[in-house]
Design a protein around this motif. Structure first.
Motif: not given
Length: 199
Positions: A85-95, A160-171, A175-181
């Motif tokens: 469930a979290g492996e892609l978010a983990y790898v993106r964060a590592a990159v 805008y490039w990966l098309g992640l949602t605010e919640a995914e970016i926050a993860a 940071i919080s989704p509000g900060t992302v927005k």
């Protein structure tokens, strides 16, 4: 505006078949554990996407490929990958962390290069291939993107490039989704000012 940001990442076509991480080659097919095969599958499925993500953050194809390769080499060397469930978010964060480190090293080299400053500049100059692949509008967007503060740049690339949602970016960024927005809104406004376009 968002279309330009999204299109900027496609100046680098993905390879037809990404190679397996070099460190993982040492693990024979018969010896692969579930974790190793998961890392390999993740690498094959997302290698090109992760390289383009790193290119947009660092502005350099060679550095981007090295960063992604290093992340996957570490994953192969140690059992670091979380559950599916979290492996892609983990790898993106590592990159993204690897990109931050590369940018810090580049800034230190520029600041303290002294007599070697000319050599440091040559290393970070884009290649002829880079210049051919990027159209003028893409170069302008990448330059404007590079001028943004780190957090804004990361949020815009993820949104805008990966098309992640605010919640995914926050993860990914912790940071919080509000900060992302709010960060995305400020980043878009800053890019529009830099490019002379309406936000």
């Amino acid at each position: 505006m968002s279309d330009q940001i999204w299109a900027a990442g496609f100046g680098y076509p993905p390879p037809d078949e990404p190679p397996r991480p070099a460190h993982c080659e040492a693990v024979g097919a018969s010896q692969e554990t579930g974790s190793d095969s998961g890392v390999t599958a993740l690498f094959r499925a997302h290698h090109a996407e992760l390289v383009r993500l790193a290119v947009l953050i660092t502005g350099d194809r060679g550095s981007a490929e090295d960063i992604v390769q290093d992340v996957f080499a570490r994953l192969c060397a140690r059992d670091l990958l979380p559950g599916p469930a979290g492996e892609l978010a983990y790898v993106r964060a590592a990159v993204l962390n690897g990109c931050r480190s590369a940018l810090r090293r580049r800034a230190v080299a520029r600041r303290f290069g002294g007599a070697r400053g000319a050599r440091a500049d040559q290393v970070t100059q884009p290649s002829a291939e880079h210049e051919v692949l990027l159209a003028e509008d893409r170069r302008q967007v990448l330059a404007a993107l590079a001028g943004l503060p780190r957090r804004r740049r990361e949020v815009l690339v993820l949104r805008y490039w990966l098309g992640l949602t605010e919640a995914e970016i926050a993860a990914v960024l912790g940071i919080s989704p509000g900060t992302v927005k709010s960060t995305a809104a400020r980043g878009i406004a800053a890019l529009a000012r830099e490019l002379g376009e309406p936000a």
